[in-house]
Design a protein around this motif. Structure first.
Motif, PDB file in Angstrom:
ATOM      1  N   LEU A   2       0.861  -1.220  -0.014  1.00 37.95           N
ATOM      2  CA  LEU A   2       0.158  -0.122  -0.148  1.00 37.95           C
ATOM      3  C   LEU A   2       0.983   1.051  -0.062  1.00 37.95           C
ATOM      4  CD1 LEU A   2      -2.660  -0.850   2.651  1.00 37.95           C
ATOM      5  CD2 LEU A   2      -2.830  -1.050   0.007  1.00 37.95           C
ATOM      6  N   PHE A   3       0.409   2.266  -0.800  1.00 36.45           N
ATOM      7  CA  PHE A   3       0.892   3.384  -0.583  1.00 36.45           C
ATOM      8  C   PHE A   3       0.006   4.783  -0.644  1.00 36.45           C
ATOM      9  CE2 PHE A   3       3.967   0.502  -2.995  1.00 36.45           C
ATOM     10  CZ  PHE A   3       5.184   1.147  -2.599  1.00 36.45           C
ATOM     11  N   LYS A   4       0.366   5.497   0.177  1.00 36.69           N
ATOM     12  CA  LYS A   4      -0.410   6.820   0.006  1.00 36.69           C
ATOM     13  C   LYS A   4       0.266   7.836  -0.950  1.00 36.69           C
ATOM     14  CE  LYS A   4       0.321  10.275   2.870  1.00 36.69           C
ATOM     15  NZ  LYS A   4       0.532  11.194   4.150  1.00 36.69           N
ATOM     16  N   VAL A   5      -0.586   8.282  -1.839  1.00 40.68           N
ATOM     17  CA  VAL A   5      -0.093   8.995  -2.927  1.00 40.68           C
ATOM     18  C   VAL A   5      -0.768  10.703  -2.956  1.00 40.68           C
ATOM     19  CG1 VAL A   5       0.586   9.391  -5.396  1.00 40.68           C
ATOM     20  CG2 VAL A   5       0.655   7.118  -4.446  1.00 40.68           C
ATOM     21  N   GLU A   6       0.052  11.525  -2.589  1.00 38.98           N
ATOM     22  CA  GLU A   6      -0.632  12.774  -2.731  1.00 38.98           C
ATOM     23  C   GLU A   6      -0.172  13.409  -4.046  1.00 38.98           C
ATOM     24  OE1 GLU A   6      -0.086  15.075   1.315  1.00 38.98           O
ATOM     25  OE2 GLU A   6       1.400  13.270   1.292  1.00 38.98           O
ATOM     26  N   PHE A  76       1.780  17.326 -15.376  1.00 39.64           N
ATOM     27  CA  PHE A  76       1.318  18.457 -14.492  1.00 39.64           C
ATOM     28  C   PHE A  76       1.463  18.331 -13.021  1.00 39.64           C
ATOM     29  CE2 PHE A  76      -0.675  18.694 -18.742  1.00 39.64           C
ATOM     30  CZ  PHE A  76      -0.075  19.785 -19.309  1.00 39.64           C
ATOM     31  N   MET A  77       1.703  17.327 -12.654  1.00 37.64           N
ATOM     32  CA  MET A  77       1.571  16.693 -10.960  1.00 37.64           C
ATOM     33  C   MET A  77       2.896  16.930 -10.221  1.00 37.64           C
ATOM     34  SD  MET A  77      -0.506  13.377 -11.116  1.00 37.64           S
ATOM     35  CE  MET A  77      -2.288  13.129 -11.884  1.00 37.64           C
ATOM     36  N   ASP A  78       3.029  17.358  -9.158  1.00 34.05           N
ATOM     37  CA  ASP A  78       3.724  17.261  -8.122  1.00 34.05           C
ATOM     38  C   ASP A  78       3.104  16.097  -7.233  1.00 34.05           C
ATOM     39  OD1 ASP A  78       5.076  19.576  -8.891  1.00 34.05           O
ATOM     40  OD2 ASP A  78       3.938  20.758  -7.682  1.00 34.05           O
ATOM     41  N   VAL A  79       4.063  15.056  -6.974  1.00 37.93           N
ATOM     42  CA  VAL A  79       3.536  14.005  -6.310  1.00 37.93           C
ATOM     43  C   VAL A  79       4.358  13.462  -5.131  1.00 37.93           C
ATOM     44  CG1 VAL A  79       3.376  11.189  -6.644  1.00 37.93           C
ATOM     45  CG2 VAL A  79       2.789  12.860  -8.541  1.00 37.93           C
ATOM     46  N   ARG A  80       3.749  13.191  -4.211  1.00 35.36           N
ATOM     47  CA  ARG A  80       4.484  12.690  -2.904  1.00 35.36           C
ATOM     48  C   ARG A  80       3.789  11.294  -2.608  1.00 35.36           C
ATOM     49  NH1 ARG A  80       2.990  17.539  -2.837  1.00 35.36           N
ATOM     50  NH2 ARG A  80       1.118  17.126  -1.786  1.00 35.36           N
ATOM     51  N   VAL A  81       4.903  10.460  -2.239  1.00 39.22           N
ATOM     52  CA  VAL A  81       4.558   9.062  -2.115  1.00 39.22           C
ATOM     53  C   VAL A  81       5.173   8.571  -0.744  1.00 39.22           C
ATOM     54  CG1 VAL A  81       4.827   6.432  -2.839  1.00 39.22           C
ATOM     55  CG2 VAL A  81       4.719   8.449  -4.508  1.00 39.22           C
ATOM     56  N   THR A  82       4.286   7.718  -0.054  1.00 39.46           N
ATOM     57  CA  THR A  82       4.641   7.305   1.327  1.00 39.46           C
ATOM     58  C   THR A  82       4.106   5.768   1.368  1.00 39.46           C
ATOM     59  OG1 THR A  82       4.072   9.487   2.304  1.00 39.46           O
ATOM     60  CG2 THR A  82       4.331   7.472   3.769  1.00 39.46           C
ATOM     61  N   ALA A  83       5.239   5.182   1.668  1.00 39.71           N
ATOM     62  CA  ALA A  83       4.709   3.852   1.767  1.00 39.71           C
ATOM     63  C   ALA A  83       3.925   3.520   3.021  1.00 39.71           C
ATOM     64  CB  ALA A  83       6.153   2.895   1.555  1.00 39.71           C
ATOM     65  N   LEU A  84       2.987   2.342   2.770  1.00 37.07           N
ATOM     66  CA  LEU A  84       2.640   2.010   4.176  1.00 37.07           C
ATOM     67  C   LEU A  84       2.316   0.471   4.415  1.00 37.07           C
ATOM     68  CD1 LEU A  84      -0.943   4.034   3.160  1.00 37.07           C
ATOM     69  CD2 LEU A  84       0.752   4.718   4.500  1.00 37.07           C
ATOM     70  N   CYS A  85       2.321   0.254   5.966  1.00 37.59           N
ATOM     71  CA  CYS A  85       2.018  -0.987   6.162  1.00 37.59           C
ATOM     72  C   CYS A  85       1.027  -1.181   7.194  1.00 37.59           C
ATOM     73  CB  CYS A  85       3.246  -1.652   6.826  1.00 37.59           C
ATOM     74  SG  CYS A  85       4.018  -0.746   8.372  1.00 37.59           S
ATOM     75  N   ARG A  86       0.310  -2.351   7.189  1.00 39.23           N
ATOM     76  CA  ARG A  86      -0.761  -2.655   8.355  1.00 39.23           C
ATOM     77  C   ARG A  86      -0.377  -2.274   9.692  1.00 39.23           C
ATOM     78  NH1 ARG A  86      -3.430  -6.208  11.331  1.00 39.23           N
ATOM     79  NH2 ARG A  86      -5.675  -6.595  11.020  1.00 39.23           N
ATOM     80  N   HIS A  87      -1.193  -1.670  10.344  1.00 36.17           N
ATOM     81  CA  HIS A  87      -1.276  -1.190  11.722  1.00 36.17           C
ATOM     82  C   HIS A  87      -1.403  -2.389  12.504  1.00 36.17           C
ATOM     83  CE1 HIS A  87      -1.484   0.437  15.805  1.00 36.17           C
ATOM     84  NE2 HIS A  87      -0.797   1.470  15.121  1.00 36.17           N
TER      85      HIS A  87
END
Length: 96
Positions: A2-6, A76-87
């Motif tokens: 899972l990744f959070k992508v802004e 046209f995007m500025d992208v920030r990616v954060t890897a996620l793991c199950r809590h």
């Protein structure tokens, strides 16, 4: 994985409006394709901005990279990616 992508979309003010409408329609079609496949699991708008926060479920960071490159509005995007793991306290079994 899972990744959070802004994603912040920044289209130049003088960009051709008809071309922009075509890109938005193509972006929506690509998003819906990925959502139906279960790859783009969630999307939320950011109030007052041309931005979203999304959750992707992909096999690895390379697949996420390829998906991002396939988005019609990506240039046209500025992208920030954060890897996620199950809590460990999550009640949801599909948080992998």
């Amino acid at each position: 994985m899972l990744f959070k992508v802004e994603m912040d979309v920044n289209v130049p003010i003088d960009f051709d409006k008809d071309k922009f409408e075509e890109l938005k329609a193509a972006e929506k079609a690509r998003f819906q394709e990925l959502q139906k496949a279960g790859t783009w699991r969630h999307i939320w708008r950011v109030v007052g901005q041309y931005s979203n926060v999304s959750i992707f479920d992909v096999r690895d960071n390379s697949q996420l990279h390829d998906i991002m490159m396939s988005l019609p509005l990506y240039p046209f995007m500025d992208v920030r990616v954060t890897a996620l793991c199950r809590h460990p306290s999550s009640l949801h079994d599909d948080d992998r």
